[in-house]
Design an enzyme around this catalytic site. Sequence first.
Site, PDB file in Angstrom:
ATOM      1  N   ARG A 162     -11.744   2.238   2.499  1.00 32.01           N
ATOM      2  CA  ARG A 162     -10.413   2.786   2.272  1.00 32.01           C
ATOM      3  C   ARG A 162      -9.428   1.896   3.029  1.00 32.01           C
ATOM      4  NH1 ARG A 162      -7.803   8.502   4.499  1.00 32.01           N
ATOM      5  NH2 ARG A 162      -5.759   8.208   3.505  1.00 32.01           N
ATOM      6  N   HIS A 163      -8.226   1.767   2.517  1.00 31.21           N
ATOM      7  CA  HIS A 163      -7.214   0.966   3.192  1.00 31.21           C
ATOM      8  C   HIS A 163      -6.960   1.499   4.600  1.00 31.21           C
ATOM      9  CE1 HIS A 163      -4.284   4.194   2.804  1.00 31.21           C
ATOM     10  NE2 HIS A 163      -4.681   4.332   1.554  1.00 31.21           N
ATOM     11  N   ARG A 167      -1.362   3.428   7.133  1.00 27.49           N
ATOM     12  CA  ARG A 167      -0.107   3.165   6.424  1.00 27.49           C
ATOM     13  C   ARG A 167       0.952   4.163   6.846  1.00 27.49           C
ATOM     14  NH1 ARG A 167       0.418   7.477   3.275  1.00 27.49           N
ATOM     15  NH2 ARG A 167      -1.386   8.407   2.241  1.00 27.49           N
ATOM     16  N   ARG A 227      -1.036  -2.325   0.494  1.00 26.26           N
ATOM     17  CA  ARG A 227      -1.790  -1.865   1.660  1.00 26.26           C
ATOM     18  C   ARG A 227      -3.272  -2.205   1.573  1.00 26.26           C
ATOM     19  NH1 ARG A 227      -0.014   2.770  -0.921  1.00 26.26           N
ATOM     20  NH2 ARG A 227      -1.552   4.194  -1.824  1.00 26.26           N
ATOM     21  N   GLU A 230      -4.038   8.614 -13.394  1.00 25.52           N
ATOM     22  CA  GLU A 230      -4.999   9.347 -12.589  1.00 25.52           C
ATOM     23  C   GLU A 230      -4.705  10.838 -12.654  1.00 25.52           C
ATOM     24  OE1 GLU A 230      -4.708   7.576  -8.695  1.00 25.52           O
ATOM     25  OE2 GLU A 230      -6.403   6.246  -9.119  1.00 25.52           O
ATOM     26  N   HIS A 266      -9.175   2.977  -1.887  1.00 25.14           N
ATOM     27  CA  HIS A 266      -8.459   4.147  -1.393  1.00 25.14           C
ATOM     28  C   HIS A 266      -9.447   5.281  -1.117  1.00 25.14           C
ATOM     29  CE1 HIS A 266      -4.778   2.181  -3.040  1.00 25.14           C
ATOM     30  NE2 HIS A 266      -5.633   1.751  -3.950  1.00 25.14           N
ATOM     31  N   ASP A 267      -8.923   6.421  -0.621  1.00 24.15           N
ATOM     32  CA  ASP A 267      -9.788   7.595  -0.511  1.00 24.15           C
ATOM     33  C   ASP A 267     -10.221   8.056  -1.890  1.00 24.15           C
ATOM     34  OD1 ASP A 267      -7.215   8.372  -1.111  1.00 24.15           O
ATOM     35  OD2 ASP A 267      -7.037   9.866   0.466  1.00 24.15           O
TER      36      ASP A 267
END
Length: 416
Positions: free
Chosen positions: A40-41, A44, A117, A220, A314-315
Amino acid sequence: MKLVKKISLLATAMLAISDLSYAAEPNTDYELKQVVIVSRHGLRAPLTEGADSLINATPYKWQKWDSTGGFLTAKGGALEVYMGHYFNDWLVQNGMLQKNTCPTDEQYYAYSNIVPRTIATGQFFTTGAFPGCDKIKYHHLADLDGKDPIFFQSINDTSKEYVTKVVAEIEDFIDQQNLASSYAKLQEVIDYKNSYDCKVDKKCELAKQPNTVVLEHGKESSIDGPLHLAFWMVDAFMLQDYEGFPAGQVAWGRIKSDQDWVTLAKLRNAYIDAAYLQPTLVNRTIKPMLAHLNQIMPDQQSTEQAKITLLVGHDTTVGPIIRAMGFNDYTLPEQYEKTPIGGKIVFQRWHNKKSDQDLLKVEYVYQSTKQLRNLEKLTLASPPQRVTLSLKDCQIDANGFCAWSDFKKVMNNLVN
């Protein structure tokens, strides 16, 4: 954030690279042959600036950030430098890399989603893992305005039958979560009774407001309503804490205990689970990523695959992988999120020299809330958190290993 602060944070991370304490050598019966890291990034800034739904839900003013909403912060970069250096130490310890050398293209391949990110996360991780190696290639789609199908879990079926089934699963899941106490705690924290929403729009109880599932072709999945609002607010509070805001500024000083965090985190975790992880939805939307993982982790290792691969998303990348692959439920000590900021699923191909057998081990490697907040350096002696994961259809032994052949059966069934 001022340039001097950015430089100071990153310099602190880089200087710590030379301050190491090494752990004991690993068992020589096992050889680490391949590592695939799905991340995951990193840390942020939250998306609170100008967000009417968040502004109207509380009489308090949201704190200003030096970083643009959604972009990696300077501290987020420093945390990834630490994590990258820790991984280098671990890989050197296990014989996959030589100390103080730059990796070849055959050794290391880094690829991220095209969001700023995620790109920045991978670059900082790579800098921490291989300081001074400025010729390492970093990969992502050239079209930064496009959508990478590997990372973008879009809806591609809007037939009535499919939509009805997905909506039913999401709504049933939300109904089973018993979120009333979590909503009540959030209302207390944000002083909801004195918000614009309550005083003007007469919406004064989050738990009584409806959630609406939104499924649109090419986008999404999402959920409109109080659960989504709660997700963004709790997310913002967590990011404030990770960034190191003074305690009196994190959620305006209104989160008083670990139990408060646990209660609020239930809302964030529930939204991710509801919107992205329900079975009919996740088994289809994450399939491009699973196919990619299956390709880079073949039955027999070859020179076509890098020995070390980093994928940054990402998550909504990490969570769906874990759910769709059928991992058993897990607990992450010293964290409130199920898919923590900067956390990494680490797929490892080990070779048992005695049995001449390839084995799989999967670990969740992540920083605790304390390590994130305090910008703690990571070494083999002071590592990040590591939790061994297990697949339902790939039974692990006492060391966390399962047969690579069983793992491949799981993957082939998912993607074929």
